[in-house]
Design a protein around this motif. Structure first.
Motif, PDB file in Angstrom:
ATOM      1  N   ALA A 319       0.825  -1.210   0.000  1.00 38.92           N
ATOM      2  CA  ALA A 319       0.000   0.000   0.000  1.00 38.92           C
ATOM      3  C   ALA A 319       0.859   1.261   0.000  1.00 38.92           C
ATOM      4  O   ALA A 319       0.520   2.259  -0.659  1.00 38.92           O
ATOM      5  N   LEU A 320       1.973   1.234   0.739  1.00 40.98           N
ATOM      6  CA  LEU A 320       2.859   2.398   0.791  1.00 40.98           C
ATOM      7  C   LEU A 320       3.714   2.521  -0.458  1.00 40.98           C
ATOM      8  O   LEU A 320       3.865   3.607  -1.019  1.00 40.98           O
ATOM      9  N   PHE A 321       4.267   1.391  -0.889  1.00 38.39           N
ATOM     10  CA  PHE A 321       5.253   1.441  -1.964  1.00 38.39           C
ATOM     11  C   PHE A 321       4.627   1.727  -3.320  1.00 38.39           C
ATOM     12  O   PHE A 321       5.270   2.344  -4.174  1.00 38.39           O
ATOM     13  N   LYS A 322       3.401   1.307  -3.547  1.00 38.97           N
ATOM     14  CA  LYS A 322       2.798   1.473  -4.870  1.00 38.97           C
ATOM     15  C   LYS A 322       2.671   2.941  -5.270  1.00 38.97           C
ATOM     16  O   LYS A 322       2.581   3.265  -6.459  1.00 38.97           O
ATOM     17  N   ILE A 324       4.966   5.294  -4.493  1.00 37.79           N
ATOM     18  CA  ILE A 324       6.264   5.953  -4.677  1.00 37.79           C
ATOM     19  C   ILE A 324       6.530   6.303  -6.139  1.00 37.79           C
ATOM     20  O   ILE A 324       6.925   7.436  -6.446  1.00 37.79           O
ATOM     21  N   PRO A 325       6.305   5.382  -7.109  1.00 40.88           N
ATOM     22  CA  PRO A 325       6.545   5.770  -8.516  1.00 40.88           C
ATOM     23  C   PRO A 325       5.505   6.754  -9.047  1.00 40.88           C
ATOM     24  O   PRO A 325       5.746   7.389 -10.080  1.00 40.88           O
ATOM     25  N   ASP A 326       4.359   6.872  -8.355  1.00 38.65           N
ATOM     26  CA  ASP A 326       3.250   7.683  -8.874  1.00 38.65           C
ATOM     27  C   ASP A 326       3.185   9.064  -8.246  1.00 38.65           C
ATOM     28  O   ASP A 326       2.161   9.753  -8.336  1.00 38.65           O
ATOM     29  N   ILE A 327       4.253   9.509  -7.628  1.00 40.35           N
ATOM     30  CA  ILE A 327       4.200  10.747  -6.852  1.00 40.35           C
ATOM     31  C   ILE A 327       3.912  11.972  -7.725  1.00 40.35           C
ATOM     32  O   ILE A 327       3.236  12.909  -7.285  1.00 40.35           O
ATOM     33  N   GLU A 328       4.376  11.958  -8.959  1.00 39.85           N
ATOM     34  CA  GLU A 328       4.189  13.123  -9.838  1.00 39.85           C
ATOM     35  C   GLU A 328       2.705  13.376 -10.115  1.00 39.85           C
ATOM     36  O   GLU A 328       2.194  14.481  -9.911  1.00 39.85           O
ATOM     37  N   LYS A 345      12.091   8.898  -0.515  1.00 40.15           N
ATOM     38  CA  LYS A 345      13.188   8.187   0.144  1.00 40.15           C
ATOM     39  C   LYS A 345      12.765   7.642   1.497  1.00 40.15           C
ATOM     40  O   LYS A 345      13.061   6.484   1.850  1.00 40.15           O
ATOM     41  N   ARG A 346      12.070   8.466   2.280  1.00 37.40           N
ATOM     42  CA  ARG A 346      11.662   8.027   3.614  1.00 37.40           C
ATOM     43  C   ARG A 346      10.689   6.866   3.538  1.00 37.40           C
ATOM     44  O   ARG A 346      10.823   5.867   4.262  1.00 37.40           O
ATOM     45  N   VAL A 347       9.709   6.954   2.640  1.00 38.14           N
ATOM     46  CA  VAL A 347       8.720   5.879   2.512  1.00 38.14           C
ATOM     47  C   VAL A 347       9.387   4.609   1.991  1.00 38.14           C
ATOM     48  O   VAL A 347       9.052   3.494   2.422  1.00 38.14           O
ATOM     49  N   PHE A 348      10.342   4.763   1.098  1.00 36.41           N
ATOM     50  CA  PHE A 348      11.059   3.609   0.560  1.00 36.41           C
ATOM     51  C   PHE A 348      11.707   2.806   1.682  1.00 36.41           C
ATOM     52  O   PHE A 348      11.541   1.584   1.772  1.00 36.41           O
ATOM     53  N   SER A 395      20.692  -1.093  -4.180  1.00 30.51           N
ATOM     54  CA  SER A 395      21.042  -0.769  -5.575  1.00 30.51           C
ATOM     55  C   SER A 395      19.985   0.084  -6.277  1.00 30.51           C
ATOM     56  O   SER A 395      20.166   0.429  -7.444  1.00 30.51           O
ATOM     57  N   VAL A 396      18.910   0.447  -5.577  1.00 32.19           N
ATOM     58  CA  VAL A 396      17.834   1.199  -6.208  1.00 32.19           C
ATOM     59  C   VAL A 396      18.201   2.677  -6.319  1.00 32.19           C
ATOM     60  O   VAL A 396      18.678   3.295  -5.361  1.00 32.19           O
ATOM     61  N   ASP A 397      17.971   3.240  -7.509  1.00 25.36           N
ATOM     62  CA  ASP A 397      18.175   4.672  -7.741  1.00 25.36           C
ATOM     63  C   ASP A 397      16.840   5.387  -7.509  1.00 25.36           C
ATOM     64  O   ASP A 397      15.927   5.301  -8.334  1.00 25.36           O
ATOM     65  N   LEU A 398      16.735   6.086  -6.383  1.00 25.15           N
ATOM     66  CA  LEU A 398      15.471   6.727  -6.014  1.00 25.15           C
ATOM     67  C   LEU A 398      15.130   7.931  -6.893  1.00 25.15           C
ATOM     68  O   LEU A 398      14.027   8.463  -6.810  1.00 25.15           O
ATOM     69  N   LYS A 399      16.068   8.351  -7.731  1.00 24.12           N
ATOM     70  CA  LYS A 399      15.792   9.448  -8.658  1.00 24.12           C
ATOM     71  C   LYS A 399      15.239   8.937  -9.989  1.00 24.12           C
ATOM     72  O   LYS A 399      14.829   9.736 -10.836  1.00 24.12           O
ATOM     73  N   SER A 400      15.256   7.617 -10.156  1.00 24.52           N
ATOM     74  CA  SER A 400      14.787   7.008 -11.409  1.00 24.52           C
ATOM     75  C   SER A 400      13.442   6.319 -11.184  1.00 24.52           C
ATOM     76  O   SER A 400      13.348   5.389 -10.377  1.00 24.52           O
ATOM     77  N   LYS A 401      12.433   6.762 -11.910  1.00 22.20           N
ATOM     78  CA  LYS A 401      11.116   6.131 -11.793  1.00 22.20           C
ATOM     79  C   LYS A 401      11.159   4.691 -12.263  1.00 22.20           C
ATOM     80  O   LYS A 401      10.501   3.819 -11.686  1.00 22.20           O
ATOM     81  N   ALA A 402      11.948   4.418 -13.293  1.00 20.95           N
ATOM     82  CA  ALA A 402      12.056   3.047 -13.805  1.00 20.95           C
ATOM     83  C   ALA A 402      12.663   2.129 -12.756  1.00 20.95           C
ATOM     84  O   ALA A 402      12.226   0.983 -12.578  1.00 20.95           O
ATOM     85  N   SER A 403      13.678   2.627 -12.033  1.00 21.40           N
ATOM     86  CA  SER A 403      14.321   1.823 -11.001  1.00 21.40           C
ATOM     87  C   SER A 403      13.366   1.545  -9.846  1.00 21.40           C
ATOM     88  O   SER A 403      13.309   0.423  -9.319  1.00 21.40           O
ATOM     89  N   ILE A 404      12.599   2.552  -9.454  1.00 24.40           N
ATOM     90  CA  ILE A 404      11.640   2.386  -8.352  1.00 24.40           C
ATOM     91  C   ILE A 404      10.531   1.419  -8.750  1.00 24.40           C
ATOM     92  O   ILE A 404      10.138   0.550  -7.968  1.00 24.40           O
ATOM     93  N   THR A 405      10.028   1.562  -9.972  1.00 23.74           N
ATOM     94  CA  THR A 405       8.973   0.669 -10.461  1.00 23.74           C
ATOM     95  C   THR A 405       9.471  -0.768 -10.520  1.00 23.74           C
ATOM     96  O   THR A 405       8.745  -1.706 -10.163  1.00 23.74           O
ATOM     97  N   SER A 406      10.711  -0.952 -10.954  1.00 26.99           N
ATOM     98  CA  SER A 406      11.285  -2.291 -11.017  1.00 26.99           C
ATOM     99  C   SER A 406      11.370  -2.907  -9.619  1.00 26.99           C
ATOM    100  O   SER A 406      11.069  -4.098  -9.439  1.00 26.99           O
ATOM    101  N   PHE A 407      11.741  -2.109  -8.639  1.00 25.23           N
ATOM    102  CA  PHE A 407      11.825  -2.620  -7.266  1.00 25.23           C
ATOM    103  C   PHE A 407      10.435  -2.935  -6.719  1.00 25.23           C
ATOM    104  O   PHE A 407      10.258  -3.905  -5.960  1.00 25.23           O
TER     105      PHE A 407
END
Length: 426
Positions: A319-322, A324-328, A345-348, A395-407
């Motif tokens: 519920a929390l992580f889903k 993170i990629p949709d913040i925009e 970052k904090r929620v991650f 290894s997750v890049d929190l500045k990359s939406k693709a990286s966050i979505t992959s995680f």
């Protein structure tokens, strides 16, 4: 009708002759005079002694000149429509000196021709339709629903002889009905979030325009009807209540009406997901097998309690992580998720910490099992999953939406893996 050099039809014939010479084509050349004329025109120079006659038979001009003349022709389209008159699609312009004939041919334009029947086209269309529905159904949730029901159903099997045709029938009834309800819930969410998904998830069929709103609505309504119809046919009250509560919470989560659309509020959104994924799935589907299929009294076993507790942690993480990629998109449309309020970052790291705590509790549960093989398999399995999670998180890049979505999709894989371990807990 006599056409002078200052008249527009004469210029049409002149351009046609020039094009014919420029491209060294046959005497009969098709040119699209005007986009709205309806049919292509065949330009046929009258030949006498293998030489073109008339004052218009000059040398081929450059391509640039042809383009300028053609653009001028398009600008004067209304005037052309005045000149081009004829019966049954045939109009004739004659130039007295050059004896050029411009005829509206009855053949169809290339744009209007339909492609010949090709089985490959049908296969491509079917493939595209299946791909769109696959994305619309949100396959990671479908897989999670199916695995969770199968895993929890195995908890009701007390001995090997319980794995019988009766077991498989009960599981199939539950899985099919639940999958229809799953499609209803994720589909309704997409119908309510079309504009948000154009930013956050533009690949979804409604956001991309592959599905119209009506198509999405038909799929959603049909799925809910089929889900309840199956529950009614089966006659299992635990199954019916599992579907009904999921329907109510899924609707309240997404639909945009007063007092609802709970996804706008972080705590309510998390509670909806936790209630369905952690409580309803574990308890209701277990009771479906225990009381309806096997006709046994209600018993809340140690594995069932463990599964409910562990999946409560996991459901909160999902519920929390889903979000993170949709913040925009959530920021733009006023969705006050934890990611919007606390930051990505904090929620991650809150999510990673909660999962590591859940794995730590699982190690304790496994170590206290009275069954040796269960103790070894569950303890070792959860230790391995916890290690993989931590290494992957670093290894997750929190500045990359693709990286966050992959995680995020990796978390769903951990979710699947847990349902392979739950039946082994004793």
């Amino acid at each position: 009708m006599t056409i002078g050099k200052n008249n527009l039809p004469w210029r049409v014939a002149n351009i046609s002759t020039t094009i014919s010479k420029y491209f060294t084509m046959a005497p009969s050349v098709l040119i699209p005079l005007v986009g709205g004329m309806g049919v292509p025109y065949t330009v046929t120079p009258m030949v006498q002694g293998n030489k073109l006659q008339g004052s218009c038979a000059s040398k081929a001009s450059r391509h640039k000149k042809i383009q300028n003349e053609y653009n001028t022709l398009r600008f004067w389209q209304p005037s052309l429509n005045h000149y081009c008159k004829g019966a049954e699609g045939r109009s004739t312009y004659q130039e007295c000196n050059g004896k050029f004939v411009v005829k509206a041919a009855p053949e169809q334009s290339f744009e209007s021709e339909h492609p010949a029947f090709d089985p490959k086209n049908i296969l491509v269309a079917v493939k595209n339709s299946l791909d769109a529905f696959y994305r619309f159904s949100r396959p990671h949730t479908v897989i999670g629903t199916a695995l969770s029901i199968i895993s929890v159903s195995l908890l009701a099997a007390e001995k090997l002889s319980d794995i019988s045709p009766l077991f498989f029938t009960g599981v199939l009834e539950a899985v099919v009905a639940a999958l229809f309800m799953n499609i209803y819930i994720v589909g309704l969410n997409q119908l309510s979030d079309v504009e948000i998904d154009k930013i956050n998830k533009p690949y979804l069929p409604l956001a991309s325009g592959e599905y119209s709103f009506a198509t999405g609505a038909i799929i959603v309504v049909s799925s809910s009807i089929l889900s309840f119809w199956l529950a009614w046919i089966v006659g299992s009250w635990p199954l019916f209540w599992a579907l009904f509560i999921s329907f109510v919470l899924g609707t309240a989560y997404s639909i945009n009406v007063p007092l609802l659309r709970w996804k706008r509020f972080a705590v309510l959104a998390a509670m909806c997901i936790l209630s369905v994924r952690a409580v309803i799935v574990q308890l209701a589907f277990f009771l479906h097998m225990q009381t309806f299929v096997y006709k046994r009294p209600v018993v809340f076993s140690r594995p069932l309690i463990f599964a409910t507790a562990f999946m409560s942690f996991f459901s909160v993480v999902i519920a929390l992580f889903k979000d993170i990629p949709d913040i925009e998109g959530d920021k733009i449309f006023g969705i006050q998720s934890f990611s919007v309020r606390l930051g990505q970052k904090r929620v991650f790291w809150i999510c990673v910490t909660l999962l590591e705590l859940a794995y730590g509790v699982s190690l304790v549960v496994g170590a206290t099992s009275s069954c040796l093989w269960s103790k070894i398999v569950t303890s070792l399995g959860h230790a391995v999953l916890a290690s993989i999670l931590f290494n992957h998180a670093k290894s997750v890049d929190l500045k990359s939406k693709a990286s966050i979505t992959s995680f995020y999709m990796f978390i769903w894989k951990l979710f699947y893996a847990e349902y392979f371990l739950i039946p082994l807990v004793r």
